[in-house]
Design an enzyme around this catalytic site. Structure first.
Site, short mmCIF file in Angstrom:
data_model
loop_
_atom_site.label_atom_id
_atom_site.label_comp_id
_atom_site.label_asym_id
_atom_site.label_seq_id
_atom_site.Cartn_x
_atom_site.Cartn_y
_atom_site.Cartn_z
N ASP A 51 6.66 -2.51 -12.67
CA ASP A 51 5.23 -2.78 -12.62
C ASP A 51 4.96 -4.08 -11.86
OD1 ASP A 51 2.38 -2.53 -13.52
OD2 ASP A 51 2.90 -4.35 -14.61
N GLU A 123 7.49 3.57 -12.11
CA GLU A 123 7.72 2.12 -12.19
C GLU A 123 9.20 1.80 -12.38
OE1 GLU A 123 3.46 0.59 -14.08
OE2 GLU A 123 5.14 1.03 -15.43
#
Length: 244
Positions: A51, A123
């Protein structure tokens, strides 16, 4: 699927090779699969790193490419690109759900199609590439993978709130009634699946499914918007309000 073929297929899908295969293996392992298995790593920590890497790469790209845009404009564009829906779109493009290791219970309840699981996996994959190959290669991978989404964000073609967008479209010429109706729900209490339809002026315009009522309503609104556009009803004359 044999482990060697598994890695080869994943790498072909992502168009990237890993020096350390364990990294991509971990990135594709859901916590449900690791539950009760000693020493099995899963992808939650990698999601955290991925992220941050994704945020940085997209921020840098927008900052360098769009020199005249303000901080607020850049932040808004980034939020459209780095969101669960966009990550899910990338995951579906890769068909990554078929490669995720998860428990039978998670799979039976729709885990391979679940937005959050697929988005988190993207992610984790980004983190795996970053650890394995460094920032430069990861940035290029992200820009290539998110190219279509970046272009849509720049052109203001990404909609996060389909319900609001539908309301704005159908009520542009008057207060036309919009109603979301829960058709049914199924599954255990901890993993309910909801089915919703949306009616515009008493006409059924769309339907949607989701693991929350809110998600099913948003999907129904999105379906309605697609139909309005394809049926050429998205125009200045508004929507036919004759009851059927």
């Amino acid at each position: 699927m044999e482990k060697v073929n598994y890695f080869e297929e994943v790498e072909k899908t992502l168009n990237i090779s890993f020096n350390d295969k364990e990294l991509i293996d971990t990135a594709l392992t859901h916590s449900s699969y690791a539950n009760g298995k000693k020493g099995v790593k899963f992808n939650e920590r990698m999601e955290f790193l991925g992220d941050s890497v994704l945020q940085l790469c997209i921020s840098e790209y927008l900052f360098l490419i769009y020199k005249s845009k303000s901080e607020g404009e850049l932040t808004k564009k980034r939020s459209l690109i780095v969101c669960e829906n966009s990550l899910y779109e990338v995951a579906k493009k890769w068909n990554i759900g078929k490669y995720i290791k998860m428990s039978k219970g998670e799979e039976i309840t729709g885990g391979r199609e679940r937005t959050s699981i697929l988005a988190n996996c993207v992610e984790a994959i980004i983190a795996a590439i970053y650890i394995d190959s460094g920032y430069k290669k990861t940035k290029q991978f992200i820009i290539d993978s998110f190219k279509d989404i970046i272009e849509k964000a720049i052109k203001n073609q990404i909609v996060l709130d389909y319900k609001t967008n539908l309301q704005e479209i159908v009520q542009q010429d008057g207060d036309i009634h919009i109603e979301y109706m829960l058709i049914k729900y199924e599954g255990p209490p901890h993993r309910r699946k909801f089915y919703t339809k949306v009616c515009v002026a008493n006409n059924v315009m769309g339907s949607g499914v989701g693991y929350t009522k809110k998600e099913s309503e948003q999907n129904a609104a999105q379906d309605a918007l697609k139909k309005l556009k394809s049926e050429d009803k998205w125009n200045k004359e508004g929507i036919d309000t004759n009851e059927k």
